[in-house]
Design a protein around this motif. Structure first.
Motif, PDB file in Angstrom:
ATOM      1  N   LYS A 138     -31.704-138.694   6.408  1.00 46.95           N
ATOM      2  CA  LYS A 138     -31.656-137.417   5.684  1.00 46.95           C
ATOM      3  C   LYS A 138     -32.510-137.418   4.423  1.00 46.95           C
ATOM      4  N   GLY A 139     -33.101-138.565   4.120  1.00 46.13           N
ATOM      5  CA  GLY A 139     -33.997-138.636   2.970  1.00 46.13           C
ATOM      6  C   GLY A 139     -33.311-138.861   1.644  1.00 46.13           C
ATOM      7  N   LEU A 140     -32.046-139.283   1.664  1.00 42.76           N
ATOM      8  CA  LEU A 140     -31.357-139.563   0.410  1.00 42.76           C
ATOM      9  C   LEU A 140     -31.957-140.784  -0.271  1.00 42.76           C
ATOM     10  N   ASN A 141     -32.015-140.737  -1.587  1.00 44.22           N
ATOM     11  CA  ASN A 141     -32.452-141.902  -2.355  1.00 44.22           C
ATOM     12  C   ASN A 141     -31.259-142.854  -2.454  1.00 44.22           C
ATOM     13  N   VAL A 142     -31.139-143.715  -1.443  1.00 45.26           N
ATOM     14  CA  VAL A 142     -29.947-144.550  -1.318  1.00 45.26           C
ATOM     15  C   VAL A 142     -29.801-145.485  -2.504  1.00 45.26           C
ATOM     16  N   ARG A 143     -30.893-146.033  -2.983  1.00 44.76           N
ATOM     17  CA  ARG A 143     -30.803-146.947  -4.128  1.00 44.76           C
ATOM     18  C   ARG A 143     -30.282-146.239  -5.373  1.00 44.76           C
ATOM     19  N   LEU A 144     -30.750-145.018  -5.593  1.00 44.55           N
ATOM     20  CA  LEU A 144     -30.271-144.260  -6.751  1.00 44.55           C
ATOM     21  C   LEU A 144     -28.784-143.978  -6.631  1.00 44.55           C
ATOM     22  N   TRP A 145     -28.351-143.542  -5.457  1.00 37.04           N
ATOM     23  CA  TRP A 145     -26.930-143.250  -5.264  1.00 37.04           C
ATOM     24  C   TRP A 145     -26.092-144.521  -5.312  1.00 37.04           C
ATOM     25  N   ASP A 146     -26.656-145.623  -4.836  1.00 40.25           N
ATOM     26  CA  ASP A 146     -25.974-146.912  -4.965  1.00 40.25           C
ATOM     27  C   ASP A 146     -25.792-147.272  -6.436  1.00 40.25           C
ATOM     28  N   PHE A 147     -26.849-147.060  -7.214  1.00 46.29           N
ATOM     29  CA  PHE A 147     -26.772-147.364  -8.646  1.00 46.29           C
ATOM     30  C   PHE A 147     -25.694-146.518  -9.318  1.00 46.29           C
ATOM     31  N   LEU A 148     -25.659-145.231  -9.001  1.00 45.68           N
ATOM     32  CA  LEU A 148     -24.640-144.351  -9.584  1.00 45.68           C
ATOM     33  C   LEU A 148     -23.233-144.784  -9.164  1.00 45.68           C
ATOM     34  N   PHE A 149     -23.116-145.213  -7.898  1.00 47.38           N
ATOM     35  CA  PHE A 149     -21.817-145.679  -7.421  1.00 47.38           C
ATOM     36  C   PHE A 149     -21.392-146.933  -8.173  1.00 47.38           C
ATOM     37  N   TYR A 150     -22.282-147.910  -8.263  1.00 48.02           N
ATOM     38  CA  TYR A 150     -21.916-149.177  -8.896  1.00 48.02           C
ATOM     39  C   TYR A 150     -21.713-149.036 -10.405  1.00 48.02           C
ATOM     40  N   VAL A 151     -22.472-148.141 -11.045  1.00 45.58           N
ATOM     41  CA  VAL A 151     -22.255-147.909 -12.480  1.00 45.58           C
ATOM     42  C   VAL A 151     -20.876-147.301 -12.714  1.00 45.58           C
ATOM     43  N   SER A 152     -20.540-146.268 -11.935  1.00 48.68           N
ATOM     44  CA  SER A 152     -19.218-145.648 -12.086  1.00 48.68           C
ATOM     45  C   SER A 152     -18.119-146.648 -11.744  1.00 48.68           C
ATOM     46  N   PHE A 153     -18.372-147.446 -10.727  1.00 49.30           N
ATOM     47  CA  PHE A 153     -17.445-148.512 -10.349  1.00 49.30           C
ATOM     48  C   PHE A 153     -17.299-149.510 -11.493  1.00 49.30           C
ATOM     49  N   GLY A 154     -18.425-149.848 -12.108  1.00 49.95           N
ATOM     50  CA  GLY A 154     -18.408-150.801 -13.211  1.00 49.95           C
ATOM     51  C   GLY A 154     -17.655-150.293 -14.418  1.00 49.95           C
ATOM     52  N   VAL A 155     -17.776-148.989 -14.702  1.00 48.67           N
ATOM     53  CA  VAL A 155     -17.019-148.406 -15.817  1.00 48.67           C
ATOM     54  C   VAL A 155     -15.525-148.572 -15.582  1.00 48.67           C
ATOM     55  N   VAL A 156     -15.102-148.317 -14.350  1.00 52.58           N
ATOM     56  CA  VAL A 156     -13.684-148.482 -13.990  1.00 52.58           C
ATOM     57  C   VAL A 156     -13.253-149.936 -14.153  1.00 52.58           C
ATOM     58  N   VAL A 157     -14.055-150.849 -13.615  1.00 49.85           N
ATOM     59  CA  VAL A 157     -13.706-152.270 -13.665  1.00 49.85           C
ATOM     60  C   VAL A 157     -13.653-152.780 -15.105  1.00 49.85           C
ATOM     61  N   THR A 158     -14.641-152.381 -15.917  1.00 50.89           N
ATOM     62  CA  THR A 158     -14.676-152.818 -17.311  1.00 50.89           C
ATOM     63  C   THR A 158     -13.408-152.427 -18.045  1.00 50.89           C
ATOM     64  N   SER A 159     -12.952-151.197 -17.795  1.00 50.26           N
ATOM     65  CA  SER A 159     -11.736-150.717 -18.456  1.00 50.26           C
ATOM     66  C   SER A 159     -10.495-151.393 -17.887  1.00 50.26           C
ATOM     67  N   SER A 160     -10.490-151.644 -16.586  1.00 51.42           N
ATOM     68  CA  SER A 160      -9.306-152.205 -15.927  1.00 51.42           C
ATOM     69  C   SER A 160      -9.080-153.656 -16.291  1.00 51.42           C
ATOM     70  N   VAL A 161     -10.157-154.431 -16.304  1.00 49.69           N
ATOM     71  CA  VAL A 161     -10.038-155.871 -16.524  1.00 49.69           C
ATOM     72  C   VAL A 161      -9.441-156.174 -17.891  1.00 49.69           C
ATOM     73  N   LYS A 162      -9.716-155.333 -18.872  1.00 53.34           N
ATOM     74  CA  LYS A 162      -9.230-155.591 -20.225  1.00 53.34           C
ATOM     75  C   LYS A 162      -7.702-155.573 -20.292  1.00 53.34           C
ATOM     76  N   ILE A 163      -7.066-154.803 -19.411  1.00 54.07           N
ATOM     77  CA  ILE A 163      -5.606-154.729 -19.488  1.00 54.07           C
ATOM     78  C   ILE A 163      -4.918-155.436 -18.325  1.00 54.07           C
ATOM     79  N   ALA A 164      -5.611-155.577 -17.200  1.00 54.73           N
ATOM     80  CA  ALA A 164      -4.937-156.109 -16.010  1.00 54.73           C
ATOM     81  C   ALA A 164      -5.490-157.441 -15.530  1.00 54.73           C
ATOM     82  N   GLY A 165      -6.694-157.808 -15.919  1.00 56.96           N
ATOM     83  CA  GLY A 165      -7.269-159.058 -15.455  1.00 56.96           C
ATOM     84  C   GLY A 165      -7.963-158.925 -14.108  1.00 56.96           C
ATOM     85  N   VAL A 166      -8.780-159.911 -13.781  1.00 51.38           N
ATOM     86  CA  VAL A 166      -9.609-159.870 -12.583  1.00 51.38           C
ATOM     87  C   VAL A 166      -8.773-159.836 -11.307  1.00 51.38           C
TER      88      VAL A 166
END
Length: 276
Positions: free
Chosen positions: A170-198
């Motif tokens: 379909k011509g999606l820029n998969v790398r860009l969408w992957d980056f957006l996914f992993y960044v948003s995922f990373g924001v969640v993980v960064t906040s979660s790890v501080k209170i709950a641990g790995v």
């Protein structure tokens, strides 16, 4: 009973907030077959936070959080750039390498701290029992924003997770969408790890989603199933921790494991398979 509610009500609420976003992200992780990406990003976040000690900032400071988030964004870029239409090296192998290097670097950094062993333990298991209202409200607002972002972009995220070949066609820029996914995922993980641990964050991400995949096909049903598993594991883990005097995070992780084994046995017995 009143004492149990007084002590465990806020940690339980924090676990429910964690369940809300992690059960959803876990479905993507399982579809993408990058099971350990959460551990890798969590380890990168912990490494970034630990480096703040070198500059004289506490692990709970704002500087620590932003350094942790910055490292996570770099990790997101690495994972998105190593995604190819034809993978010669499985991305899970790259994720494993990043995790191992980050874990080793964390040990090296914290070896320079007099409280290094305690910081490593904190990074692994966290201390959700000591969470306060400000932390719960903060992660709720962060996760709500991430949830709205994913809801707005759900078609592209789901397509790339479930059928990447079609996304390329379909011509999606998969790398860009992957980056957006992993960044948003990373924001969640960064906040979660501080209170709950790995370990607890990993359990909230993978176990509810894995249980849901066993019994459900549709995304909505999987979400409902995963949220239910997260709710039950949280309340059971809190009870085990309180009444048997065990560490809270470790108790919830072990309950998650027991629930997964139980549901796997149910699935095994049910040869025909229950799919909703």
């Amino acid at each position: 009973m009143n004492d149990f509610l007084h002590v465990m009500a806020l940690p339980f609420l924090a676990c429910l907030v964690l369940t809300g976003i992690h059960a959803y992200l876990g479905l993507h992780v399982i579809e993408r077959e990058v099971i350990f990406v959460d551990l890798a990003l969590a380890q990168i976040a912990a490494l970034g936070a630990s480096l703040s000690l070198i500059f004289g900032y506490g692990m709970d400071s704002a500087h620590s959080y932003w350094m942790s988030l910055g490292f996570t964004v770099v990790g997101a870029a690495v994972f998105s750039l190593t995604r190819f239409k034809k993978q010669h090296i499985p991305q899970e192998a790259i994720i494993g390498i990043v995790y191992a290097v980050s874990a080793a670097a964390l040990v090296l950094v914290l070896s320079r701290s007099g409280e290094g062993d305690e910081h490593i333990r904190q990074a692994l298991v966290g201390n959700v029992l000591l969470v306060g209202w400000p932390e719960v409200l903060k992660i709720f607002l962060i996760y709500a924003a991430i949830g709205l972002f994913h809801f707005a972009c759900r078609k592209n995220f789901l397509l790339i997770s479930q059928n990447p070949d079609e996304a390329y066609r379909k011509g999606l820029n998969v790398r860009l969408w992957d980056f957006l996914f992993y960044v948003s995922f990373g924001v969640v993980v960064t906040s979660s790890v501080k209170i709950a641990g790995v370990l607890l964050v990993f359990s909230f991400l993978i176990v509810p989603a894995a249980c849901a995949v066993l019994f459900a096909r549709r995304v909505k049903t999987r979400l409902a199933f995963g949220w239910t598993v997260g709710f039950l594991a949280s309340i059971a883990g809190m009870a085990v921790s309180y009444y048997l005097d065990f560490p809270t995070g470790a108790s919830v992780v072990c309950v998650f494991g027991a629930i997964l084994v139980l549901l796997a046995l149910v699935k095994r017995i049910d040869n025909k398979g229950l799919h909703w």
